[in-house]
Design a protein around this motif. Structure first.
Motif, PDB file in Angstrom:
ATOM      1  N   THR A 154      58.302  19.817  55.095  1.00 41.25           N
ATOM      2  CA  THR A 154      58.532  21.085  54.408  1.00 41.25           C
ATOM      3  C   THR A 154      58.839  22.196  55.411  1.00 41.25           C
ATOM      4  O   THR A 154      59.761  22.996  55.205  1.00 41.25           O
ATOM      5  CB  THR A 154      57.304  21.477  53.565  1.00 41.25           C
ATOM      6  N   LYS A 200      54.125  15.429  54.919  1.00 36.91           N
ATOM      7  CA  LYS A 200      54.712  16.294  53.890  1.00 36.91           C
ATOM      8  C   LYS A 200      54.839  17.725  54.406  1.00 36.91           C
ATOM      9  O   LYS A 200      55.874  18.368  54.239  1.00 36.91           O
ATOM     10  CB  LYS A 200      53.848  16.298  52.624  1.00 36.91           C
ATOM     11  N   GLU A 215      49.503  11.354  55.469  1.00 38.30           N
ATOM     12  CA  GLU A 215      50.525  11.566  54.438  1.00 38.30           C
ATOM     13  C   GLU A 215      50.752  13.069  54.201  1.00 38.30           C
ATOM     14  O   GLU A 215      51.889  13.533  54.123  1.00 38.30           O
ATOM     15  CB  GLU A 215      50.089  10.895  53.134  1.00 38.30           C
ATOM     16  N   ASN A 216      49.667  13.838  54.125  1.00 34.25           N
ATOM     17  CA  ASN A 216      49.784  15.284  53.920  1.00 34.25           C
ATOM     18  C   ASN A 216      50.387  15.981  55.140  1.00 34.25           C
ATOM     19  O   ASN A 216      51.147  16.934  55.006  1.00 34.25           O
ATOM     20  CB  ASN A 216      48.414  15.884  53.588  1.00 34.25           C
TER      21      ASN A 216
END
Length: 91
Positions: free
Chosen positions: A34, A30, A26-27
């Motif tokens: 970004t 992200k 998940e990170n």
């Protein structure tokens, strides 16, 4: 002096923190999104700046300013090249 001794440890800590953060999928997603958004924003900004420069150059090419010394010098040098080439071929 103390800063030079701490720098490798600080960099190591940042690296470990980054790896720990990116372990979760998940990170990673992200972070990837970004970075992609930042890349697109920079590309849009660069393309906008580049297109403005191209517009200015095209306007200047179509209507040269007689008081622009650099432009006039370049035109005179170009004109002399053709004359010198013609004279050289004729001789």
């Amino acid at each position: 002096m103390a800063i030079k001794r701490l720098t490798p440890y600080v960099m190591l800590g940042i690296g470990i923190a980054g790896v720990t953060y990116l372990v979760k999928e998940e990170n990673r997603n992200k972070t990837f999104n970004t970075v992609q958004q930042m890349k697109e924003t920079v590309q849009k900004w660069f393309n906008r700046q580049n297109s403005e420069i191209q517009k200015k150059l095209l306007d200047k090419a179509g209507h040269p300013n007689p008081f622009d010394h650099g432009d006039a010098e370049m035109v005179s040098e170009g004109a002399m090249y053709a004359v010198e080439y013609y004279n050289k071929e004729e001789q």
